[in-house]
Design a protein around this motif. Structure first.
Motif, PDB file in Angstrom:
ATOM      1  N   ALA A 186      -8.655   5.077  20.269  1.00  0.00           N
ATOM      2  CA  ALA A 186      -9.943   5.805  20.531  1.00  0.00           C
ATOM      3  C   ALA A 186     -10.798   4.625  21.585  1.00  0.00           C
ATOM      4  O   ALA A 186     -11.142   4.825  22.536  1.00  0.00           O
ATOM      5  CB  ALA A 186     -10.825   6.217  19.558  1.00  0.00           C
ATOM      6  N   LEU A 187     -10.791   3.227  20.884  1.00  0.00           N
ATOM      7  CA  LEU A 187     -11.224   2.278  21.636  1.00  0.00           C
ATOM      8  C   LEU A 187     -10.762   1.990  22.874  1.00  0.00           C
ATOM      9  O   LEU A 187     -11.541   1.528  23.848  1.00  0.00           O
ATOM     10  CB  LEU A 187     -11.472   0.971  20.623  1.00  0.00           C
ATOM     11  CG  LEU A 187     -12.576   1.405  19.236  1.00  0.00           C
ATOM     12  CD1 LEU A 187     -12.291   0.255  18.397  1.00  0.00           C
ATOM     13  CD2 LEU A 187     -13.900   1.614  19.650  1.00  0.00           C
ATOM     14  N   TYR A 238      -8.720   3.737  24.853  1.00  0.00           N
ATOM     15  CA  TYR A 238      -8.621   4.666  26.018  1.00  0.00           C
ATOM     16  C   TYR A 238      -9.764   5.234  26.375  1.00  0.00           C
ATOM     17  O   TYR A 238      -9.873   5.994  27.458  1.00  0.00           O
ATOM     18  CB  TYR A 238      -7.584   6.062  25.430  1.00  0.00           C
ATOM     19  CG  TYR A 238      -6.252   5.711  25.380  1.00  0.00           C
ATOM     20  CD1 TYR A 238      -5.451   5.176  26.370  1.00  0.00           C
ATOM     21  CD2 TYR A 238      -5.502   5.768  24.014  1.00  0.00           C
ATOM     22  CE1 TYR A 238      -4.269   4.604  26.429  1.00  0.00           C
ATOM     23  CE2 TYR A 238      -4.338   5.389  24.142  1.00  0.00           C
ATOM     24  CZ  TYR A 238      -3.541   4.965  25.138  1.00  0.00           C
ATOM     25  OH  TYR A 238      -2.084   4.692  24.998  1.00  0.00           O
ATOM     26  N   THR A 239     -10.927   5.198  25.683  1.00  0.00           N
ATOM     27  CA  THR A 239     -12.293   5.568  26.047  1.00  0.00           C
ATOM     28  C   THR A 239     -12.867   4.437  26.727  1.00  0.00           C
ATOM     29  O   THR A 239     -13.914   4.623  27.379  1.00  0.00           O
ATOM     30  CB  THR A 239     -12.974   5.916  24.871  1.00  0.00           C
ATOM     31  OG1 THR A 239     -13.165   4.837  23.994  1.00  0.00           O
ATOM     32  CG2 THR A 239     -12.544   7.118  24.290  1.00  0.00           C
ATOM     33  N   GLY A 240     -12.320   3.238  26.898  1.00  0.00           N
ATOM     34  CA  GLY A 240     -12.890   2.172  27.773  1.00  0.00           C
ATOM     35  C   GLY A 240     -13.988   1.643  27.039  1.00  0.00           C
ATOM     36  O   GLY A 240     -14.913   0.711  27.576  1.00  0.00           O
ATOM     37  N   SER A 241     -14.224   1.814  25.439  1.00  0.00           N
ATOM     38  CA  SER A 241     -15.322   1.361  24.737  1.00  0.00           C
ATOM     39  C   SER A 241     -14.868  -0.434  24.776  1.00  0.00           C
ATOM     40  O   SER A 241     -15.904  -0.967  24.361  1.00  0.00           O
ATOM     41  CB  SER A 241     -15.235   1.766  23.417  1.00  0.00           C
ATOM     42  OG  SER A 241     -15.649   3.077  23.437  1.00  0.00           O
ATOM     43  N   VAL A 242     -13.827  -0.677  24.471  1.00  0.00           N
ATOM     44  CA  VAL A 242     -13.380  -2.045  24.653  1.00  0.00           C
ATOM     45  C   VAL A 242     -12.480  -2.492  25.866  1.00  0.00           C
ATOM     46  O   VAL A 242     -11.467  -1.643  26.182  1.00  0.00           O
ATOM     47  CB  VAL A 242     -12.667  -2.641  23.343  1.00  0.00           C
ATOM     48  CG1 VAL A 242     -12.323  -4.080  23.321  1.00  0.00           C
ATOM     49  CG2 VAL A 242     -13.625  -2.057  22.378  1.00  0.00           C
ATOM     50  N   LYS A 243     -12.732  -3.379  26.522  1.00  0.00           N
ATOM     51  CA  LYS A 243     -11.863  -3.763  27.962  1.00  0.00           C
ATOM     52  C   LYS A 243     -10.478  -3.961  27.625  1.00  0.00           C
ATOM     53  O   LYS A 243     -10.202  -4.629  26.464  1.00  0.00           O
ATOM     54  CB  LYS A 243     -12.453  -4.951  28.580  1.00  0.00           C
ATOM     55  CG  LYS A 243     -14.113  -4.680  29.080  1.00  0.00           C
ATOM     56  CD  LYS A 243     -14.470  -5.703  29.909  1.00  0.00           C
ATOM     57  CE  LYS A 243     -15.807  -5.397  30.468  1.00  0.00           C
ATOM     58  NZ  LYS A 243     -16.370  -6.807  31.024  1.00  0.00           N
ATOM     59  N   TRP A 288      -7.634   2.563  16.955  1.00  0.00           N
ATOM     60  CA  TRP A 288      -7.446   1.265  18.062  1.00  0.00           C
ATOM     61  C   TRP A 288      -7.265   2.532  19.413  1.00  0.00           C
ATOM     62  O   TRP A 288      -7.848   1.857  20.643  1.00  0.00           O
ATOM     63  CB  TRP A 288      -6.153   0.944  17.941  1.00  0.00           C
ATOM     64  CG  TRP A 288      -5.417   0.048  18.822  1.00  0.00           C
ATOM     65  CD1 TRP A 288      -5.986  -0.411  20.016  1.00  0.00           C
ATOM     66  CD2 TRP A 288      -3.817  -0.232  18.912  1.00  0.00           C
ATOM     67  NE1 TRP A 288      -4.854  -1.189  20.635  1.00  0.00           N
ATOM     68  CE2 TRP A 288      -3.825  -0.944  20.079  1.00  0.00           C
ATOM     69  CE3 TRP A 288      -2.963  -0.018  18.091  1.00  0.00           C
ATOM     70  CZ2 TRP A 288      -2.521  -1.374  20.360  1.00  0.00           C
ATOM     71  CZ3 TRP A 288      -1.645  -0.372  18.240  1.00  0.00           C
ATOM     72  CH2 TRP A 288      -1.432  -1.135  19.496  1.00  0.00           C
TER      73      TRP A 288
END
Length: 257
Positions: free
Chosen positions: A28-29, A31-36, A26
């Motif tokens: 990683a997705l 904070y890396t911006g992979s998911v808006k 959660w």
């Protein structure tokens, strides 16, 4: 006992590791911006929403309202459903009369029954109890009937040979023999009761976790939706572990424990 303690500790570590892995994915997705953020808010925003709800005075009050509704609705289902399931399993006449009704009713979508519950019970807590009841009662009856039917018939026949009457057979043979399975049935259905919480608070509610989630949806407050889901998940997990503990205490003879 010495072997059991390391097993419990190992299980606790594995559970903690799996939860940590979910949290890590959660984070990683998010904070890396992979998911808006609109679809997956960062963990810190979700935790900040807990503080905001606490300051608004709704964190504990809404949680209590939901716990109250789930426990009352499910308890009504358990008080009626367990004896009825026992009767269905031990009486062919009752099975022919009641089981088809239970089989039919358990396929009815609870969401479709919301308008009828509003008509019959109004907009108060009785309507919420009815939704939780309808979502768990019919399945519980059939599950209890199966648990009782799985008790070996030789035990009942042996009790009759020793002079036990029908009531004594129920009390001393069938119910104790089926109790481990019944405890599992209760544990499973109380979990289902939590899943019907949002449906119960779908309309005509002004408090509760389901109400909070639905209101947050209108304003796209995704962090509060996640916060509500986390609370419901934690409460459901707590009740699950509580029933596992009660099962070990109440049915120490069970081979499942």
């Amino acid at each position: 006992m010495k072997q059991g303690i390391p097993t419990v500790r190992r299980g606790a570590w594995l559970a903690a590791a799996s939860l940590s892995a979910v949290f890590g994915v959660w984070a990683a997705l998010a904070y890396t911006g992979s998911v808006k953020p609109l679809f997956l808010p960062p963990p810190h925003k979700v935790f900040l929403s807990f503080g905001a709800m606490y300051r608004e005075g709704i964190l504990f009050s809404y949680t209590w309202d939901s716990v109250y509704r789930v426990m009352v609705g499910w308890s009504l289902a358990a008080v009626i459903g367990v004896p009825l399931g026992l009767l269905i399993a031990t009486s062919k006449r009752a099975s022919h009369m009641v089981a088809p009704v239970m089989e039919f009713a358990r396929y009815l979508p609870v969401v479709a029954l919301v308008p009828l519950t509003l008509l019959y019970f109004g907009i108060g807590d009785a309507q919420k109890f009815a939704i939780i009841f309808l979502g768990t009662f019919f399945q519980l009856v059939l599950m209890v009937a199966d648990s009782v039917a799985n008790v070996p018939g030789d035990l009942s026949r042996a009790a009759a040979t020793l002079g036990a009457n029908r009531m004594q057979t129920y009390r001393l043979v069938l119910f104790p023999g089926a109790l481990p399975g019944i405890m599992d049935d209760l544990r499973i259905t109380v979990g289902w009761a939590w899943t019907y919480l949002v449906v119960a608070e779908l309309v005509a509610a002004n408090s509760g976790l389901g109400y909070m989630i639905l209101r947050a949806q209108r304003f796209l407050a995704i962090d509060r939706i996640f916060a509500g889901l986390i609370i419901i998940g934690v409460l459901g997990l707590a009740t699950d572990y509580l029933f596992k503990f009660l099962a070990r205490v109440i049915t120490p003879w069970s081979e499942k424990r």
